[in-house]
Design a protein around this motif. Structure first.
Motif, PDB file in Angstrom:
ATOM      1  N   PRO A   1      32.630  66.592  28.643  1.00 10.33           N
ATOM      2  CA  PRO A   1      32.972  65.334  28.088  1.00 10.33           C
ATOM      3  C   PRO A   1      33.890  64.429  29.502  1.00 10.33           C
ATOM      4  O   PRO A   1      34.694  64.358  30.306  1.00 10.33           O
ATOM      5  CB  PRO A   1      34.184  65.248  27.097  1.00 10.33           C
ATOM      6  CG  PRO A   1      34.152  67.416  27.122  1.00 10.33           C
ATOM      7  CD  PRO A   1      34.341  67.531  28.877  1.00 10.33           C
ATOM      8  N   GLN A   2      33.250  62.832  28.665  1.00 14.39           N
ATOM      9  CA  GLN A   2      33.413  62.120  29.635  1.00 14.39           C
ATOM     10  C   GLN A   2      34.898  61.469  29.100  1.00 14.39           C
ATOM     11  O   GLN A   2      34.699  60.739  27.909  1.00 14.39           O
ATOM     12  CB  GLN A   2      32.443  60.898  29.612  1.00 14.39           C
ATOM     13  CG  GLN A   2      32.710  59.492  30.607  1.00 14.39           C
ATOM     14  CD  GLN A   2      31.803  58.866  30.888  1.00 14.39           C
ATOM     15  OE1 GLN A   2      31.335  57.959  30.187  1.00 14.39           O
ATOM     16  NE2 GLN A   2      30.737  58.650  31.594  1.00 14.39           N
ATOM     17  N   LEU A   3      35.507  61.435  29.470  1.00 10.76           N
ATOM     18  CA  LEU A   3      36.989  60.615  29.228  1.00 10.76           C
ATOM     19  C   LEU A   3      37.475  59.485  29.299  1.00 10.76           C
ATOM     20  O   LEU A   3      36.694  59.140  30.538  1.00 10.76           O
ATOM     21  CB  LEU A   3      37.940  61.191  29.114  1.00 10.76           C
ATOM     22  CG  LEU A   3      38.799  62.748  29.264  1.00 10.76           C
ATOM     23  CD1 LEU A   3      39.701  63.987  30.004  1.00 10.76           C
ATOM     24  CD2 LEU A   3      38.037  63.360  27.959  1.00 10.76           C
ATOM     25  N   GLN A   4      38.425  58.569  29.284  1.00 14.82           N
ATOM     26  CA  GLN A   4      38.423  57.212  29.552  1.00 14.82           C
ATOM     27  C   GLN A   4      39.731  57.332  30.302  1.00 14.82           C
ATOM     28  O   GLN A   4      40.454  58.053  29.752  1.00 14.82           O
ATOM     29  CB  GLN A   4      38.447  55.960  28.309  1.00 14.82           C
ATOM     30  CG  GLN A   4      37.778  55.831  27.478  1.00 14.82           C
ATOM     31  CD  GLN A   4      36.336  55.280  28.253  1.00 14.82           C
ATOM     32  OE1 GLN A   4      36.754  54.164  28.757  1.00 14.82           O
ATOM     33  NE2 GLN A   4      35.077  55.922  28.290  1.00 14.82           N
TER      34      GLN A   4
ATOM     35  N   LYS B   1      43.360  62.014  22.572  1.00 24.51           N
ATOM     36  CA  LYS B   1      44.174  63.176  22.927  1.00 24.51           C
ATOM     37  C   LYS B   1      43.858  62.726  24.579  1.00 24.51           C
ATOM     38  O   LYS B   1      43.351  62.218  25.331  1.00 24.51           O
ATOM     39  CB  LYS B   1      42.385  64.557  23.101  1.00 24.51           C
ATOM     40  CG  LYS B   1      42.644  64.862  21.240  1.00 24.51           C
ATOM     41  CD  LYS B   1      43.555  65.096  20.554  1.00 24.51           C
ATOM     42  CE  LYS B   1      43.057  65.420  19.315  1.00 24.51           C
ATOM     43  NZ  LYS B   1      43.955  65.542  18.489  1.00 24.51           N
TER      44      LYS B   1
ATOM     45  N   TYR C   1      42.743  69.346  26.211  1.00 25.49           N
ATOM     46  CA  TYR C   1      42.139  69.545  27.799  1.00 25.49           C
ATOM     47  C   TYR C   1      43.721  70.094  28.058  1.00 25.49           C
ATOM     48  O   TYR C   1      43.404  71.201  29.327  1.00 25.49           O
ATOM     49  CB  TYR C   1      42.125  67.955  27.709  1.00 25.49           C
ATOM     50  CG  TYR C   1      41.387  67.620  26.968  1.00 25.49           C
ATOM     51  CD1 TYR C   1      39.994  68.107  27.840  1.00 25.49           C
ATOM     52  CD2 TYR C   1      41.257  67.149  26.142  1.00 25.49           C
ATOM     53  CE1 TYR C   1      38.652  67.435  27.234  1.00 25.49           C
ATOM     54  CE2 TYR C   1      39.938  66.266  25.932  1.00 25.49           C
ATOM     55  CZ  TYR C   1      38.905  66.094  26.463  1.00 25.49           C
ATOM     56  OH  TYR C   1      37.608  65.846  25.789  1.00 25.49           O
TER      57      TYR C   1
ATOM     58  N   ASP D   1      44.446  60.151  31.927  1.00 21.00           N
ATOM     59  CA  ASP D   1      43.113  60.137  31.140  1.00 21.00           C
ATOM     60  C   ASP D   1      42.956  60.400  29.606  1.00 21.00           C
ATOM     61  O   ASP D   1      43.858  61.742  29.111  1.00 21.00           O
ATOM     62  CB  ASP D   1      41.589  61.992  31.874  1.00 21.00           C
ATOM     63  CG  ASP D   1      41.386  60.909  33.329  1.00 21.00           C
ATOM     64  OD1 ASP D   1      41.635  60.046  34.168  1.00 21.00           O
ATOM     65  OD2 ASP D   1      40.942  61.779  34.178  1.00 21.00           O
TER      66      ASP D   1
ATOM     67  N   GLU E   1      37.780  57.099  21.036  1.00 18.50           N
ATOM     68  CA  GLU E   1      36.667  57.011  20.333  1.00 18.50           C
ATOM     69  C   GLU E   1      36.005  56.072  20.732  1.00 18.50           C
ATOM     70  O   GLU E   1      34.503  55.859  21.054  1.00 18.50           O
ATOM     71  CB  GLU E   1      36.705  56.891  18.555  1.00 18.50           C
ATOM     72  CG  GLU E   1      37.249  57.760  17.878  1.00 18.50           C
ATOM     73  CD  GLU E   1      35.937  59.260  17.952  1.00 18.50           C
ATOM     74  OE1 GLU E   1      34.508  58.438  18.267  1.00 18.50           O
ATOM     75  OE2 GLU E   1      36.009  60.280  17.623  1.00 18.50           O
TER      76      GLU E   1
ATOM     77  N   TYR F   1      34.878  62.496  34.042  1.00 16.60           N
ATOM     78  CA  TYR F   1      35.028  63.551  33.655  1.00 16.60           C
ATOM     79  C   TYR F   1      35.737  63.948  33.719  1.00 16.60           C
ATOM     80  O   TYR F   1      36.793  64.427  34.996  1.00 16.60           O
ATOM     81  CB  TYR F   1      33.484  63.998  34.307  1.00 16.60           C
ATOM     82  CG  TYR F   1      32.169  63.586  33.971  1.00 16.60           C
ATOM     83  CD1 TYR F   1      31.788  64.010  32.737  1.00 16.60           C
ATOM     84  CD2 TYR F   1      31.403  62.177  35.265  1.00 16.60           C
ATOM     85  CE1 TYR F   1      29.980  62.482  32.776  1.00 16.60           C
ATOM     86  CE2 TYR F   1      30.185  61.605  35.193  1.00 16.60           C
ATOM     87  CZ  TYR F   1      29.684  62.384  34.052  1.00 16.60           C
ATOM     88  OH  TYR F   1      28.706  61.297  33.540  1.00 16.60           O
ATOM     89  N   TRP F   2      36.459  65.220  32.593  1.00 16.14           N
ATOM     90  CA  TRP F   2      36.906  65.667  32.250  1.00 16.14           C
ATOM     91  C   TRP F   2      36.809  66.581  34.225  1.00 16.14           C
ATOM     92  O   TRP F   2      36.149  67.440  33.980  1.00 16.14           O
ATOM     93  CB  TRP F   2      37.015  66.645  31.069  1.00 16.14           C
ATOM     94  CG  TRP F   2      38.121  68.004  30.919  1.00 16.14           C
ATOM     95  CD1 TRP F   2      37.369  69.207  31.273  1.00 16.14           C
ATOM     96  CD2 TRP F   2      39.813  67.882  31.333  1.00 16.14           C
ATOM     97  NE1 TRP F   2      38.823  70.015  30.577  1.00 16.14           N
ATOM     98  CE2 TRP F   2      40.283  68.601  31.441  1.00 16.14           C
ATOM     99  CE3 TRP F   2      40.547  67.065  31.572  1.00 16.14           C
ATOM    100  CZ2 TRP F   2      41.355  69.713  30.718  1.00 16.14           C
ATOM    101  CZ3 TRP F   2      41.797  67.521  31.180  1.00 16.14           C
ATOM    102  CH2 TRP F   2      42.194  68.897  31.740  1.00 16.14           C
TER     103      TRP F   2
ATOM    104  N   ASP G   1      41.320  61.044  25.955  1.00 16.16           N
ATOM    105  CA  ASP G   1      39.777  61.537  24.934  1.00 16.16           C
ATOM    106  C   ASP G   1      39.797  60.658  23.738  1.00 16.16           C
ATOM    107  O   ASP G   1      40.628  60.453  22.912  1.00 16.16           O
ATOM    108  CB  ASP G   1      39.109  62.365  24.666  1.00 16.16           C
ATOM    109  CG  ASP G   1      37.700  62.386  24.199  1.00 16.16           C
ATOM    110  OD1 ASP G   1      36.849  61.860  23.504  1.00 16.16           O
ATOM    111  OD2 ASP G   1      37.582  64.302  23.645  1.00 16.16           O
TER     112      ASP G   1
ATOM    113  N   GLY H   1      44.146  63.759  28.533  1.00 13.55           N
ATOM    114  CA  GLY H   1      44.224  65.030  30.131  1.00 13.55           C
ATOM    115  C   GLY H   1      45.151  64.920  30.803  1.00 13.55           C
ATOM    116  O   GLY H   1      45.619  65.415  30.761  1.00 13.55           O
TER     117      GLY H   1
END
Length: 658
Positions: free
Chosen positions: A227-230, A88, A150, A102, A106, A219-220, A104, A90
């Motif tokens: 939520p914590q994103l990458q 997903k 998002y 950013d 797994e 963090y978003w 989301d 960001g």
């Protein structure tokens, strides 16, 4: 013949057919990425209107480089969703020296993932996909992006809270939503993203002058409640040569990283047991810190400041009176409860200085009244932004406040600016420009005070800054809630810019604390308060200096100014006598009496970055001399001890940059 319109390019008029695009004007010039049409950035596919003023924008301009980086971020996001369709999206804005996006996902990204993404990105770039702008309504965007939660959230807060989300303006800024599609040469849509644009005309423009740098958690919307994103960071440049130069600068910055050098030089550390952002200074770091404090304290006294001291905590009412709590509570440590009253660790010193001013009646004869302290303050910085000494939670500020009559304000600001620049030059920083931070008139709720007060304060700061002869850069919206400020931006040895000292004009706190003085005519008047921090914080300034000098501090700042190396153990007694004389002359000395062989002692001395290494062997002992070894590897032999002391003392007193 089709109808013609007239546009203005490079100061001249040009007749072009109707429906001509900005790109038509620059056909064949691959350096042009976007156009500036009537002062606004537009895609090259933008259709021109009669009377438009058009300018080319290349990657050699900051705005062009931002567009290139934003376009590269889109290619990255396309590659991520090609490899992981469940990812997903960001936000993916351009930032200084690069971009990020950013996601989301797994499983967090790893270095192997970045290599795989790079291969997909290069294929997309080589395909020459076209960036195509498409206008959509809010409802259409929500329907099309239903699988991107998002993006839908940003659409829902468009024009409101979205303004406070980093990078959000690039996606939902303005009234009209747009989606940019990446279109293949056969006309099929490869991918698309909610974005305001503009973008480069084709992915091919990006070429191979980009690099994915690293991944990290984020963090978003910057909130730990979300939520914590990458996040994947990357960089992109106008040419392969510029990319290589940037990577070389990064390598040099890594060599100078104060976090690593501080450990190697045994100056400070960051124990996990204390918590993030709470450094401790070791004995050598303590010497450096004390030397800086002593010098700054003496300079403040010379400039007419009185040294004061205030506690670390206060009842919350003080920060309500000052006006800080409604604006800064999120950046202050949580309150402590004592018998039903809340206490806060202070995040600033000014409210307490106001209490000192208010402790008795004041006369115009006392003004300017200048108060100064090394005040320990605490700020609850988010863990993601803590960085060594340059972003901490516990810091020591060289904080000063000048209380002046209104008519004295311009001269006091000039006095402070001259003081600031002189102090920074003493520490070896000499390349400056100034930044003027002003109120954001679109967000009046974030600032207090009348329009007239802000206009007067801003005009005074701007006048003094302009008269300094330094470059002045505007920073709209960057003011503190209580008044505008000048900040000194200093460039270090490798060209990076650091915000150092600040001078802030405050017309609000004197009113809130009901500060007064007796004027010459017997009336009661309200002073103006001018905040000034010369270092910003001792911790941050030490970090900047360590990186500026790559750890090789000038002699006056070096925790150890002379390191003595005996050629053999039998010469230690002689060197101890020499060091005793040097210490008597106020020189900080150390003897390497380890069991290491002499060549290793030389290597260790080089790593310690001590400015003066003195060596003694038989001939030196017999003639009452020492040999000098300097940081650049050169050596001077047979220097009489008295001359050696004079040489070292002269370098220290002159604050020489050796």
């Amino acid at each position: 013949m089709s109808a013609q319109i007239t546009v203005h390019l490079a100061g001249s008029e040009r007749a072009v057919p109707q429906q001509s695009t900005a790109g038509d004007l620059f056909a064949g010039d691959r350096a042009v990425l976007v156009a500036r049409v009537n002062g606004r950035l537009r895609d090259l596919a933008h259709v021109l209107a009669d009377g438009d003023i058009v300018e080319p924008v290349t990657a050699q301009e900051p705005e062009g480089l931002e567009v290139l980086r934003h376009s590269t971020a889109h290619v990255l996001a396309q590659a991520v969703q090609e490899l992981d369709p469940q990812a997903k999206l960001g936000i993916g804005p351009p930032i200084r020296d690069g971009f990020y996006y950013d996601f989301d996902v797994e499983v967090p990204f790893n270095p192997e993932d970045l290599k795989a993404l790079d291969k997909v990105m290069q294929r997309i770039i080589n395909e020459g996909q076209t960036f195509v702008r498409r206008e959509v309504s809010d409802a259409e965007a929500l329907d099309e992006l239903a699988g991107e939660p998002y993006k839908c959230e940003l659409i829902g807060i468009k024009g409101g809270a979205a303004d406070d989300v980093e990078g959000a303006a690039g996606e939902v800024g303005g009234a009209q939503l747009t989606i940019y599609d990446n279109v293949r040469k056969d006309g099929t849509r490869a991918w698309g993203d909610l974005c305001r644009g503009p973008h480069v005309p084709s992915t091919k423009v990006i070429g191979n002058a980009y690099k994915l740098m690293r991944s990290a958690a984020a963090y978003w919307r910057g909130s730990e409640k979300n939520p914590q994103l990458q996040r994947i960071y990357g960089t992109a440049w106008g040419s392969k040569e510029e990319l290589r130069a940037y990577l070389d600068r990064l390598a040099e910055a890594e060599r100078r990283d104060h976090r690593r050098l501080g450990i190697e030089l045994d100056l400070y550390s960051f124990p996990d047991e204390l918590g993030a952002g709470l450094p401790i200074f070791h004995p050598k770091g303590g010497v450096l810190k004390r030397v800086m404090e002593d010098y700054a304290r003496e300079r403040h006294l010379q400039e007419g400041f009185s040294y004061v001291g205030t506690p670390h905590v206060s009842r919350e009412g003080l920060f309500h009176t000052s006006g800080h709590l409604p604006y800064y509570e999120d950046t202050m440590f949580p309150a402590m409860d004592e018998d039903g009253q809340r206490y806060f660790l202070k995040a600033m010193n000014c409210p307490m200085h106001n209490l000192i001013y208010r402790s008795r009646q004041r006369s115009y004869r006392e003004l300017p009244l200048r108060l100064f302290e090394f005040g320990h303050v605490y700020r609850y910085e988010k863990s993601g932004v803590i960085h060594g000494l340059t972003r901490v939670r516990g810091l020591e500020m060289d904080d000063s406040h000048s209380y002046v009559a209104r008519e004295q304000a311009p001269q006091e600001i000039k006095h402070l600016l001259d003081f600031v620049l002189g102090l920074l030059r003493d520490f070896g920083l000499t390349d400056f420009y100034l930044e003027l931070s002003t109120r954001d008139d679109k967000k009046p709720e974030k600032f207090i005070g009348s329009d007239d007060q802000w206009a007067e304060a801003t005009a005074i700061l701007e006048q003094v800054a302009s008269e300094s002869g330094l470059e002045l850069v505007p920073d709209p919206g960057g003011a503190a809630f209580y008044g505008p400020k000048i900040s000194v931006q200093a460039r270090d040895a490798i060209g990076r810019t650091w915000q150092m000292s600040t001078i802030q004009y405050d017309f609000n706190q004197p009113a809130r604390f009901e500060l007064e003085y007796s004027a010459a005519d017997g009336s009661r008047q309200q002073p103006v308060m001018i905040h000034s921090a010369k270092f910003g914080s001792i911790e941050r300034f030490i970090g900047v200096l360590i990186e500026h000098y790559a750890g090789a501090l000038p002699p006056w700042l070096s925790p150890v100014q002379v390191l003595a190396l005996p050629v053999a153990e039998e010469f230690e007694p002689y060197l101890r006598e020499v060091l005793e004389q040097m210490a008597g002359a106020g020189i900080r000395v150390e003897l390497d009496s380890s069991d290491d062989r002499f060549p290793k002692k030389i290597r260790n001395a080089s790593k310690a970055k001590v400015p003066f290494v003195v060596i003694a062997g038989a001939q030196d002992r017999d003639t009452g001399a020492v040999s000098f070894r300097y940081r650049d590897g050169t050596q001077e032999n047979g220097v009489p001890v008295a001359a050696a002391i004079e040489k070292i003392r002269a370098a220290i007193d002159a604050k020489a940059q050796v």
